[in-house]
Design a protein around this motif. Structure first.
Motif, PDB file in Angstrom:
ATOM      1  N   SER A  43      32.539  44.614  42.598  1.00 37.21           N
ATOM      2  CA  SER A  43      32.722  45.361  41.354  1.00 37.21           C
ATOM      3  C   SER A  43      33.832  44.751  40.502  1.00 37.21           C
ATOM      4  CB  SER A  43      33.051  46.833  41.655  1.00 37.21           C
ATOM      5  OG  SER A  43      31.949  47.496  42.220  1.00 37.21           O
ATOM      6  N   ILE A  44      34.960  44.420  41.129  1.00 33.82           N
ATOM      7  CA  ILE A  44      36.081  43.854  40.375  1.00 33.82           C
ATOM      8  C   ILE A  44      35.747  42.449  39.875  1.00 33.82           C
ATOM      9  CG2 ILE A  44      38.487  43.123  40.529  1.00 33.82           C
ATOM     10  CD1 ILE A  44      38.923  45.426  42.502  1.00 33.82           C
ATOM     11  N   LEU A  45      35.059  41.659  40.680  1.00 35.90           N
ATOM     12  CA  LEU A  45      34.641  40.330  40.231  1.00 35.90           C
ATOM     13  C   LEU A  45      33.722  40.433  39.011  1.00 35.90           C
ATOM     14  CD1 LEU A  45      34.000  38.525  43.633  1.00 35.90           C
ATOM     15  CD2 LEU A  45      35.731  37.909  41.928  1.00 35.90           C
ATOM     16  N   LEU A  46      32.811  41.406  39.037  1.00 33.97           N
ATOM     17  CA  LEU A  46      31.920  41.606  37.893  1.00 33.97           C
ATOM     18  C   LEU A  46      32.698  42.089  36.664  1.00 33.97           C
ATOM     19  CD1 LEU A  46      28.814  43.201  39.663  1.00 33.97           C
ATOM     20  CD2 LEU A  46      28.927  40.972  38.539  1.00 33.97           C
ATOM     21  N   LEU A  47      33.737  42.893  36.878  1.00 36.17           N
ATOM     22  CA  LEU A  47      34.579  43.327  35.762  1.00 36.17           C
ATOM     23  C   LEU A  47      35.313  42.134  35.139  1.00 36.17           C
ATOM     24  CD1 LEU A  47      36.151  46.672  37.087  1.00 36.17           C
ATOM     25  CD2 LEU A  47      34.386  46.403  35.330  1.00 36.17           C
ATOM     26  N   ILE A  48      35.743  41.189  35.984  1.00 38.36           N
ATOM     27  CA  ILE A  48      36.402  39.977  35.474  1.00 38.36           C
ATOM     28  C   ILE A  48      35.413  39.157  34.652  1.00 38.36           C
ATOM     29  CG2 ILE A  48      37.467  37.789  36.139  1.00 38.36           C
ATOM     30  CD1 ILE A  48      38.645  39.262  38.573  1.00 38.36           C
ATOM     31  N   LEU A  49      34.177  39.004  35.164  1.00 39.06           N
ATOM     32  CA  LEU A  49      33.153  38.290  34.399  1.00 39.06           C
ATOM     33  C   LEU A  49      32.846  38.998  33.080  1.00 39.06           C
ATOM     34  CD1 LEU A  49      30.592  37.273  37.185  1.00 39.06           C
ATOM     35  CD2 LEU A  49      32.042  35.741  35.836  1.00 39.06           C
ATOM     36  N   LEU A  50      32.794  40.319  33.136  1.00 43.22           N
ATOM     37  CA  LEU A  50      32.532  41.108  31.929  1.00 43.22           C
ATOM     38  C   LEU A  50      33.654  40.912  30.906  1.00 43.22           C
ATOM     39  CD1 LEU A  50      30.982  43.236  30.327  1.00 43.22           C
ATOM     40  CD2 LEU A  50      32.114  45.001  31.698  1.00 43.22           C
ATOM     41  N   THR A  51      34.895  40.857  31.372  1.00 45.13           N
ATOM     42  CA  THR A  51      36.027  40.633  30.473  1.00 45.13           C
ATOM     43  C   THR A  51      35.949  39.260  29.823  1.00 45.13           C
ATOM     44  OG1 THR A  51      37.397  42.074  31.862  1.00 45.13           O
ATOM     45  CG2 THR A  51      38.548  40.622  30.316  1.00 45.13           C
ATOM     46  N   PHE A  86      43.550  41.255  44.254  1.00 47.31           N
ATOM     47  CA  PHE A  86      44.549  40.969  45.281  1.00 47.31           C
ATOM     48  C   PHE A  86      44.718  42.182  46.201  1.00 47.31           C
ATOM     49  CE2 PHE A  86      49.089  40.733  46.621  1.00 47.31           C
ATOM     50  CZ  PHE A  86      48.988  39.583  47.395  1.00 47.31           C
ATOM     51  N   GLY A  87      44.653  43.384  45.609  1.00 43.75           N
ATOM     52  CA  GLY A  87      44.720  44.603  46.420  1.00 43.75           C
ATOM     53  C   GLY A  87      43.554  44.715  47.384  1.00 43.75           C
ATOM     54  N   VAL A  88      42.362  44.309  46.943  1.00 42.06           N
ATOM     55  CA  VAL A  88      41.193  44.309  47.832  1.00 42.06           C
ATOM     56  C   VAL A  88      41.399  43.340  48.988  1.00 42.06           C
ATOM     57  CG1 VAL A  88      38.721  43.807  47.996  1.00 42.06           C
ATOM     58  CG2 VAL A  88      39.621  44.996  45.988  1.00 42.06           C
ATOM     59  N   ALA A  89      42.005  42.165  48.693  1.00 39.39           N
ATOM     60  CA  ALA A  89      42.266  41.164  49.738  1.00 39.39           C
ATOM     61  C   ALA A  89      43.249  41.674  50.787  1.00 39.39           C
ATOM     62  CB  ALA A  89      42.810  39.878  49.101  1.00 39.39           C
ATOM     63  N   GLY A  92      43.579  47.271  54.284  1.00 40.71           N
ATOM     64  CA  GLY A  92      44.234  47.641  55.537  1.00 40.71           C
ATOM     65  C   GLY A  92      45.729  47.789  55.367  1.00 40.71           C
ATOM     66  N   SER A  93      46.273  47.180  54.315  1.00 41.94           N
ATOM     67  CA  SER A  93      47.702  47.294  54.023  1.00 41.94           C
ATOM     68  C   SER A  93      47.963  48.597  53.268  1.00 41.94           C
ATOM     69  CB  SER A  93      48.161  46.101  53.186  1.00 41.94           C
ATOM     70  OG  SER A  93      49.440  46.339  52.640  1.00 41.94           O
ATOM     71  N   PRO A  94      49.150  49.203  53.448  1.00 46.03           N
ATOM     72  CA  PRO A  94      49.482  50.426  52.712  1.00 46.03           C
ATOM     73  C   PRO A  94      49.470  50.245  51.191  1.00 46.03           C
ATOM     74  CG  PRO A  94      51.036  50.096  54.515  1.00 46.03           C
ATOM     75  CD  PRO A  94      50.208  48.848  54.415  1.00 46.03           C
ATOM     76  N   LEU A  95      49.658  48.995  50.735  1.00 44.61           N
ATOM     77  CA  LEU A  95      49.701  48.720  49.301  1.00 44.61           C
ATOM     78  C   LEU A  95      48.333  48.454  48.690  1.00 44.61           C
ATOM     79  CD1 LEU A  95      52.846  46.408  49.063  1.00 44.61           C
ATOM     80  CD2 LEU A  95      52.649  48.768  48.273  1.00 44.61           C
ATOM     81  N   SER A  96      47.312  48.318  49.525  1.00 38.76           N
ATOM     82  CA  SER A  96      46.000  47.900  49.038  1.00 38.76           C
ATOM     83  C   SER A  96      45.456  48.824  47.948  1.00 38.76           C
ATOM     84  CB  SER A  96      45.004  47.831  50.194  1.00 38.76           C
ATOM     85  OG  SER A  96      43.710  47.518  49.717  1.00 38.76           O
ATOM     86  N   SER A  97      45.310  50.101  48.255  1.00 39.43           N
ATOM     87  CA  SER A  97      44.730  51.040  47.291  1.00 39.43           C
ATOM     88  C   SER A  97      45.617  51.206  46.063  1.00 39.43           C
ATOM     89  CB  SER A  97      44.481  52.400  47.944  1.00 39.43           C
ATOM     90  OG  SER A  97      45.683  52.928  48.484  1.00 39.43           O
ATOM     91  N   LEU A  98      46.940  51.120  46.243  1.00 39.80           N
ATOM     92  CA  LEU A  98      47.856  51.253  45.108  1.00 39.80           C
ATOM     93  C   LEU A  98      47.695  50.084  44.137  1.00 39.80           C
ATOM     94  CD1 LEU A  98      50.173  52.821  43.769  1.00 39.80           C
ATOM     95  CD2 LEU A  98      51.756  51.380  45.059  1.00 39.80           C
ATOM     96  N   ILE A 100      45.027  48.169  43.733  1.00 41.71           N
ATOM     97  CA  ILE A 100      43.720  48.296  43.072  1.00 41.71           C
ATOM     98  C   ILE A 100      43.815  49.308  41.936  1.00 41.71           C
ATOM     99  CG2 ILE A 100      41.310  48.965  43.358  1.00 41.71           C
ATOM    100  CD1 ILE A 100      41.535  48.097  46.294  1.00 41.71           C
ATOM    101  N   PHE A 101      44.439  50.433  42.222  1.00 44.32           N
ATOM    102  CA  PHE A 101      44.584  51.507  41.225  1.00 44.32           C
ATOM    103  C   PHE A 101      45.404  51.048  40.020  1.00 44.32           C
ATOM    104  CE2 PHE A 101      47.525  55.000  39.926  1.00 44.32           C
ATOM    105  CZ  PHE A 101      46.623  55.702  39.140  1.00 44.32           C
ATOM    106  N   ILE A 102      46.573  50.483  40.262  1.00 40.96           N
ATOM    107  CA  ILE A 102      47.457  50.058  39.173  1.00 40.96           C
ATOM    108  C   ILE A 102      46.789  48.971  38.319  1.00 40.96           C
ATOM    109  CG2 ILE A 102      49.631  48.896  38.630  1.00 40.96           C
ATOM    110  CD1 ILE A 102      49.957  51.808  39.436  1.00 40.96           C
ATOM    111  N   GLY A 103      46.130  48.006  38.979  1.00 40.56           N
ATOM    112  CA  GLY A 103      45.467  46.934  38.244  1.00 40.56           C
ATOM    113  C   GLY A 103      44.360  47.448  37.343  1.00 40.56           C
ATOM    114  N   LEU A 104      43.535  48.364  37.855  1.00 34.68           N
ATOM    115  CA  LEU A 104      42.438  48.906  37.056  1.00 34.68           C
ATOM    116  C   LEU A 104      42.953  49.752  35.902  1.00 34.68           C
ATOM    117  CD1 LEU A 104      39.868  49.945  39.839  1.00 34.68           C
ATOM    118  CD2 LEU A 104      39.728  47.990  38.295  1.00 34.68           C
ATOM    119  N   VAL A 105      43.957  50.585  36.160  1.00 35.66           N
ATOM    120  CA  VAL A 105      44.490  51.456  35.110  1.00 35.66           C
ATOM    121  C   VAL A 105      45.128  50.646  33.986  1.00 35.66           C
ATOM    122  CG1 VAL A 105      46.312  53.131  34.597  1.00 35.66           C
ATOM    123  CG2 VAL A 105      44.809  53.506  36.537  1.00 35.66           C
ATOM    124  N   LEU A 106      45.907  49.616  34.347  1.00 33.66           N
ATOM    125  CA  LEU A 106      46.595  48.827  33.321  1.00 33.66           C
ATOM    126  C   LEU A 106      45.639  47.941  32.521  1.00 33.66           C
ATOM    127  CD1 LEU A 106      49.896  47.790  35.143  1.00 33.66           C
ATOM    128  CD2 LEU A 106      49.529  49.619  33.479  1.00 33.66           C
TER     129      LEU A 106
END
Length: 330
Positions: A43-51, A86-89, A92-98, A100-106
């Motif tokens: 999904s994020i890769l497709l969003l990058i292509l869309l951008t 990078f968050g997707v990569a 399993g890390s505590p920072l992963s979902s954060l 992803i969230f911050i990147g999408l929102v910004l």
């Protein structure tokens, strides 16, 4: 690739396609892939292509004097999407979902982006704005909706705080700026940004079904309403007035459905937030009825046909969303 299929998203994408011009078919295909993909990475890769595709559309139609500003705009969007990737990569890390969230929102065009890149966004045609700025934002919003269940407990307050600040500020500022603008194109750019802010705020609601209904209906409203008012202006003063009545929340039309589901979501969150909604919608009601340009042209059968298609699409989506809510296929 896994698919995250839902009838609600299907109705939304079909509405985008039916009301699209040929230039929007490619971006809509990428946006649909991001919405229906069951993999966050895809999904994020497709969003990058869309951008990137959006940048090509914008650079072809935009003014040369805004070229540097346009590059900065789309470069920042891509950067924040790469933060999400990078968050997707780091899964399993505590920072992963954060991350992803911050990147999408910004990457969303909130009120701050609107003020910084206003000259560039207002320097393109309405059609270019819809497919280069608004459509990527709507696709990102629908992907963002899938992040909430994955957020760790310690990040839930961050989720609520960020969405409250950015959502409400964008909602109120967009409504106010739309009232201040005289040109129809500028007015509708700020109105769609206001509805985007409302959609971000609705993401705080715990009821997943209400959130999905509100965001799907607002996503179709944002893409079809500027087209409806533009076509109405070309067909004559009477048609243009009727279009504004439809978009002011006439019962049976999609705007009314979007307002209803949004109101229902916000009341479920906290009934006191309804006053913010009332203030913003009052500003929008005035914006819809003052300062419009009027450009009557010779009646055109193709324009009239497209106008009826957009009207029928809004009616169909209003009925479809109501039926899906009743049967529970959300």
């Amino acid at each position: 690739m896994n698919f995250d299929w839902s009838f609600l998203s299907a109705v939304m994408v079909i509405a985008w396609l039916v009301t699209s011009t040929p230039v929007g078919l490619g971006p809509i295909a990428l946006a649909a892939g991001a919405v229906f993909s069951g993999s966050m990475e895809v999904s994020i890769l497709l969003l990058i292509l869309l951008t990137m595709a959006s940048y090509l559309i914008s650079s072809r139609q935009g003014k040369r004097s805004n070229a540097v500003l346009s590059q900065m705009n789309f470069s920042l969007r891509c950067f924040f999407l790469f933060v999400s990737l990078f968050g997707v990569a780091l899964q399993g890390s505590p920072l992963s979902s954060l991350l992803i969230f911050i990147g999408l929102v910004l990457s969303l065009p909130t009120v701050l982006w609107s003020l910084i890149f206003e000259r560039q966004e207002h320097g393109v045609t309405q059609r270019t704005y819809l497919y280069s700025s608004l459509l990527p934002a709507l696709a990102t919003l629908n992907v963002l909706m899938r992040i909430k269940p994955e957020m760790r407990v310690e990040w839930t307050q961050t989720w609520d705080l960020v969405l409250t600040i950015l959502g409400l500020s964008t909602f109120l500022a967009g409504s106010w700026l739309s009232l201040m603008k005289r040109k129809s194109r500028s007015k509708w750019i700020h109105l769609t940004q206001a509805w985007l802010g409302l959609s971000m705020f609705v993401l705080m609601v715990d009821s997943e079904s209400l959130v999905r209904l509100a965001i799907a209906s607002l996503s179709v409203v944002m893409m079809t309403s500027p087209i409806l008012i533009s076509l109405g202006q070309q067909l004559g003063r009477k048609t243009e007035v009727f279009s504004r009545v439809f978009l002011a929340g006439m019962p049976g039309f999609l705007v009314c459905s979007g307002l209803f589901y949004s109101l229902k979501s916000i009341v479920a969150l906290n009934v006191n937030w309804i006053w913010v909604l009332i203030v913003a919608f009052t500003l929008q009601a005035f914006a819809l009825n003052v300062g419009h340009e009027f450009r009557e042209r010779e009646p055109n059968s193709s324009v009239r046909f497209r106008y009826y298609i957009v009207v029928a699409t809004q009616l169909f989506c209003a009925v479809a969303f109501f039926w899906l809510e009743r049967v529970g296929h959300l």
